[in-house]
Write a protein that holds these residues in place. Sequence first.
Motif, PDB file in Angstrom:
ATOM      1  N   THR A 218      -9.865  -1.047   7.624  1.00  0.00           N
ATOM      2  CA  THR A 218      -9.254  -0.135   6.662  1.00  0.00           C
ATOM      3  C   THR A 218      -8.524  -0.899   5.569  1.00  0.00           C
ATOM      4  O   THR A 218      -8.343  -2.134   5.664  1.00  0.00           O
ATOM      5  N   ARG A 219      -8.101  -0.121   4.575  1.00  0.00           N
ATOM      6  CA  ARG A 219      -7.382  -0.668   3.414  1.00  0.00           C
ATOM      7  C   ARG A 219      -6.051   0.059   3.309  1.00  0.00           C
ATOM      8  O   ARG A 219      -5.966   1.272   3.427  1.00  0.00           O
ATOM      9  N   ASP A 220      -4.993  -0.743   3.106  1.00  0.00           N
ATOM     10  CA  ASP A 220      -3.661  -0.134   3.009  1.00  0.00           C
ATOM     11  C   ASP A 220      -3.592   0.744   1.761  1.00  0.00           C
ATOM     12  O   ASP A 220      -3.972   0.334   0.663  1.00  0.00           O
ATOM     13  N   SER A 221      -3.084   1.967   1.949  1.00  0.00           N
ATOM     14  CA  SER A 221      -3.066   2.923   0.834  1.00  0.00           C
ATOM     15  C   SER A 221      -2.021   2.591  -0.219  1.00  0.00           C
ATOM     16  O   SER A 221      -2.130   3.045  -1.364  1.00  0.00           O
ATOM     17  N   LEU A 222      -0.979   1.804   0.136  1.00  0.00           N
ATOM     18  CA  LEU A 222       0.088   1.496  -0.808  1.00  0.00           C
ATOM     19  C   LEU A 222      -0.203   0.240  -1.636  1.00  0.00           C
ATOM     20  O   LEU A 222      -0.097   0.250  -2.856  1.00  0.00           O
TER      21      LEU A 222
ATOM     22  N   GLY B  90      -3.109  -1.812  -1.099  1.00  0.00           N
ATOM     23  CA  GLY B  90      -4.528  -2.072  -1.231  1.00  0.00           C
ATOM     24  C   GLY B  90      -5.020  -3.311  -0.496  1.00  0.00           C
ATOM     25  O   GLY B  90      -6.128  -3.787  -0.747  1.00  0.00           O
ATOM     26  N   TRP B  91      -4.221  -3.841   0.448  1.00  0.00           N
ATOM     27  CA  TRP B  91      -4.660  -5.017   1.206  1.00  0.00           C
ATOM     28  C   TRP B  91      -5.482  -4.552   2.409  1.00  0.00           C
ATOM     29  O   TRP B  91      -5.111  -3.574   3.080  1.00  0.00           O
ATOM     30  N   PRO B  92      -6.555  -5.294   2.776  1.00  0.00           N
ATOM     31  CA  PRO B  92      -7.364  -4.855   3.915  1.00  0.00           C
ATOM     32  C   PRO B  92      -6.876  -5.464   5.219  1.00  0.00           C
ATOM     33  O   PRO B  92      -6.183  -6.489   5.246  1.00  0.00           O
TER      34      PRO B  92
ATOM     35  N   GLU C 159      -5.357  -7.315  -3.132  1.00  0.00           N
ATOM     36  CA  GLU C 159      -5.853  -5.944  -3.261  1.00  0.00           C
ATOM     37  C   GLU C 159      -7.369  -5.917  -3.344  1.00  0.00           C
ATOM     38  O   GLU C 159      -7.967  -6.761  -4.044  1.00  0.00           O
TER      39      GLU C 159
ATOM     40  N   ALA D 195     -11.773   0.213  -2.613  1.00  0.00           N
ATOM     41  CA  ALA D 195     -12.085   1.118  -1.493  1.00  0.00           C
ATOM     42  C   ALA D 195     -13.530   0.892  -1.051  1.00  0.00           C
ATOM     43  O   ALA D 195     -14.404   0.555  -1.840  1.00  0.00           O
TER      44      ALA D 195
END
Length: 208
Positions: free
Chosen positions: A128-132, A134-136, A191, A194
């Motif tokens: 997944t990718r962090d929503s805040l 953008g780091w995976p 970052e 998506a």
Amino acid sequence: MSDYFPPPPPEQPQPEHPAPVGASPPSPWAAPAAPPGKQRTGLIVTLAVGGGLVVAGAMVALVHSLMDSISDSIALPPERSDAPYSEPYDEEPYAEEPYAEEPSYEEPVEPDAAGPPAEKDVTVTKCTRDSLIGWPHADLRIVNGSGSPAAYIVSITFVDADGAVVSDGIATTEEVAPGASVKVRAQGSGEVAAGTKCRIAEVDRHPL
């Protein structure tokens, strides 16, 4: 003309040197004293002759010493021996010992060598990718499939939709018992877009 000549003048008395005070009067039978010049000449001749004799004696001693040293340094040829000639002894033939081969060393087989490859022990449970920011990141489940305790180092790459690597991360574990499982996370940096996917790049399993 008359042959008469006048008589010669009488001899004049010569002045006499007075004798030193306290000295005995000269003997009428003593030989007259030699002039001072003759005494000095005789002394010089005597000293010159004596010095020449001393120098000549030193030269003779030096030459004699050199001749003795030269004669001692000359080695005389060895005298011929009358002992009968003897043949050299025959040495016993050297017997070589048979070559002993060194025992071959074989590395012990690691307990996990018979088990499945290390990549089989790792599974990506979530990518997944962090929503805040953008780091995976990738969540992993590791099951020790070898026959001995082991530690793991797992390298994860994050790729975009075209398959290009956009980030990477590493997950590590401590000792995992045979058959046991653990959950770890490999965190990426930077970052990413998506739809980024997680792939297992390399798994190192270290037996303990």
